[in-house]
Design an enzyme around this catalytic site. Sequence first.
Site, PDB file in Angstrom:
ATOM      1  N   PHE A   1     -25.564  22.362   7.374  1.00 41.30           N
ATOM      2  CA  PHE A   1     -24.654  23.361   7.930  1.00 41.30           C
ATOM      3  C   PHE A   1     -24.319  22.983   9.364  1.00 41.30           C
ATOM      4  O   PHE A   1     -25.185  22.914  10.224  1.00 41.30           O
ATOM      5  CB  PHE A   1     -25.246  24.763   7.856  1.00 41.30           C
ATOM      6  CG  PHE A   1     -24.209  25.811   8.126  1.00 41.30           C
ATOM      7  CD1 PHE A   1     -23.314  26.193   7.135  1.00 41.30           C
ATOM      8  CD2 PHE A   1     -24.091  26.386   9.383  1.00 41.30           C
ATOM      9  CE1 PHE A   1     -22.330  27.138   7.393  1.00 41.30           C
ATOM     10  CE2 PHE A   1     -23.110  27.335   9.652  1.00 41.30           C
ATOM     11  CZ  PHE A   1     -22.225  27.700   8.648  1.00 41.30           C
TER      12      PHE A   1
ATOM     13  N   LYS B   1     -18.125  17.040   2.899  1.00 37.73           N
ATOM     14  CA  LYS B   1     -19.552  17.031   2.557  1.00 37.73           C
ATOM     15  C   LYS B   1     -19.749  16.420   1.175  1.00 37.73           C
ATOM     16  O   LYS B   1     -18.821  16.392   0.370  1.00 37.73           O
ATOM     17  CB  LYS B   1     -20.083  18.464   2.569  1.00 37.73           C
ATOM     18  CG  LYS B   1     -20.340  19.007   3.963  1.00 37.73           C
ATOM     19  CD  LYS B   1     -21.025  20.354   3.830  1.00 37.73           C
ATOM     20  CE  LYS B   1     -21.405  20.912   5.165  1.00 37.73           C
ATOM     21  NZ  LYS B   1     -22.047  22.234   5.002  1.00 37.73           N
TER      22      LYS B   1
ATOM     23  N   ASP C   1     -16.146  21.360   1.339  1.00 36.60           N
ATOM     24  CA  ASP C   1     -17.537  21.456   0.899  1.00 36.60           C
ATOM     25  C   ASP C   1     -17.567  21.432  -0.617  1.00 36.60           C
ATOM     26  O   ASP C   1     -17.557  20.371  -1.213  1.00 36.60           O
ATOM     27  CB  ASP C   1     -18.163  22.724   1.498  1.00 36.60           C
ATOM     28  CG  ASP C   1     -19.656  22.821   1.232  1.00 36.60           C
ATOM     29  OD1 ASP C   1     -20.223  21.873   0.680  1.00 36.60           O
ATOM     30  OD2 ASP C   1     -20.266  23.846   1.593  1.00 36.60           O
TER      31      ASP C   1
ATOM     32  N   ARG D   1     -17.246  28.096  17.452  1.00 34.96           N
ATOM     33  CA  ARG D   1     -15.969  27.445  17.122  1.00 34.96           C
ATOM     34  C   ARG D   1     -15.459  26.630  18.309  1.00 34.96           C
ATOM     35  O   ARG D   1     -14.768  25.643  18.141  1.00 34.96           O
ATOM     36  CB  ARG D   1     -14.905  28.493  16.753  1.00 34.96           C
ATOM     37  CG  ARG D   1     -15.170  29.229  15.433  1.00 34.96           C
ATOM     38  CD  ARG D   1     -13.926  29.998  15.014  1.00 34.96           C
ATOM     39  NE  ARG D   1     -14.186  30.983  13.982  1.00 34.96           N
ATOM     40  CZ  ARG D   1     -14.221  30.725  12.667  1.00 34.96           C
ATOM     41  NH1 ARG D   1     -14.020  29.504  12.229  1.00 34.96           N
ATOM     42  NH2 ARG D   1     -14.454  31.687  11.801  1.00 34.96           N
TER      43      ARG D   1
ATOM     44  N   GLU E   1      -7.307  21.075   7.008  1.00 32.51           N
ATOM     45  CA  GLU E   1      -8.574  21.795   6.803  1.00 32.51           C
ATOM     46  C   GLU E   1      -9.645  21.267   7.743  1.00 32.51           C
ATOM     47  O   GLU E   1      -9.588  20.115   8.176  1.00 32.51           O
ATOM     48  CB  GLU E   1      -9.045  21.608   5.357  1.00 32.51           C
ATOM     49  CG  GLU E   1      -8.775  22.817   4.463  1.00 32.51           C
ATOM     50  CD  GLU E   1      -9.720  23.978   4.733  1.00 32.51           C
ATOM     51  OE1 GLU E   1     -10.200  24.144   5.871  1.00 32.51           O
ATOM     52  OE2 GLU E   1      -9.985  24.737   3.788  1.00 32.51           O
TER      53      GLU E   1
HETATM   54  P1  IMP Z   1     -15.438  25.177  -0.042  1.00 32.98           P
HETATM   55  O1  IMP Z   1     -14.919  23.742   0.064  1.00 32.98           O
HETATM   56  O2  IMP Z   1     -14.596  26.041  -0.913  1.00 32.98           O
HETATM   57  O3  IMP Z   1     -16.893  25.212  -0.423  1.00 32.98           O
HETATM   58  O4  IMP Z   1     -15.388  25.878   1.377  1.00 32.98           O
HETATM   59  C1  IMP Z   1     -15.019  25.247   2.519  1.00 32.98           C
HETATM   60  C2  IMP Z   1     -15.062  26.242   3.649  1.00 32.98           C
HETATM   61  O5  IMP Z   1     -16.395  26.719   3.850  1.00 32.98           O
HETATM   62  C3  IMP Z   1     -14.646  25.581   4.932  1.00 32.98           C
HETATM   63  O6  IMP Z   1     -13.268  25.678   5.159  1.00 32.98           O
HETATM   64  C4  IMP Z   1     -15.470  26.329   5.960  1.00 32.98           C
HETATM   65  O7  IMP Z   1     -14.776  27.481   6.393  1.00 32.98           O
HETATM   66  C5  IMP Z   1     -16.725  26.729   5.221  1.00 32.98           C
HETATM   67  N1  IMP Z   1     -17.820  25.755   5.448  1.00 32.98           N
HETATM   68  C6  IMP Z   1     -18.279  24.823   4.590  1.00 32.98           C
HETATM   69  N2  IMP Z   1     -19.278  24.108   5.131  1.00 32.98           N
HETATM   70  C7  IMP Z   1     -19.463  24.601   6.388  1.00 32.98           C
HETATM   71  C8  IMP Z   1     -20.370  24.257   7.469  1.00 32.98           C
HETATM   72  O8  IMP Z   1     -21.215  23.348   7.416  1.00 32.98           O
HETATM   73  N3  IMP Z   1     -20.231  24.997   8.602  1.00 32.98           N
HETATM   74  C9  IMP Z   1     -19.321  26.006   8.745  1.00 32.98           C
HETATM   75  N4  IMP Z   1     -18.456  26.344   7.762  1.00 32.98           N
HETATM   76  C10 IMP Z   1     -18.531  25.651   6.588  1.00 32.98           C
HETATM   77 MG    MG Z   2     -11.853  26.475   6.257  1.00 31.65          MG
END
Ligand code: IMP
Ligand code: MG
Length: 187
Positions: free
Chosen positions: A158, A137, A109, A171, A105
Amino acid sequence: MDAAQIENELTSIVLTTEQIDSRIREIAAEIDNDYANAEKPVLMVGVLKGAVMVMADLARAVSIPVEFDFMAVSSYGSGTKSSGVVRIIKDLDIDLAGRDVLIVEDILDSGLTLSWLIKNLKSRNPKSIEVMTMMRKPDAIKIEVPAKYIGFDIPNEFVVGFGLDYAEKYRNLREVGVLAPHVYGGE
Ligand code: IMP
Ligand code: MG
């Protein structure tokens, strides 16, 4: 693309290319060691699209044989927050039964996407399943996501680059940087 070329679109650099490269080499050494006795090549599962850069670098940094597969998921939610409701856009091609699976991954987040993914892949009877994430994070610490390999803990901002996008842009940025508010309509 280098951070120097888009200086006014970033407020700071969170990870330099040197930091990224050396941390990936360290993690690759751990992976080599942990899977030294694996019977079959480790199956690296990248989560599209963000994990593409990590996959490419990590796969080349390890000395063990690996196979690749990719999965694309979309989590319903508003804007930059994920909801935990996940839909498979592209499923894996390879059967996971009896395989050592390593989910790769870009960033952890809320952890909602990854917890869903682990549960989904576990139901396919892999021999083992572990997670490597390049970044984590602070919010990810709230939810129990068992990521064995973590590149860097980063601030709750972000970020873009090294696979991570804002509206599909950045990217291909080599570094990881904090996006300047004026880029996404903030002040
Ligand atoms: P979560 O852990 O389900 O909240 O989502 C994680 C996904 O959200 C990651 O795989 C990224 O695609 C996207 N994401 C989370 N934080 C960021 C960021 O700071 N920049 C860009 N994409 C992010
Ligand atoms: Mg992702």
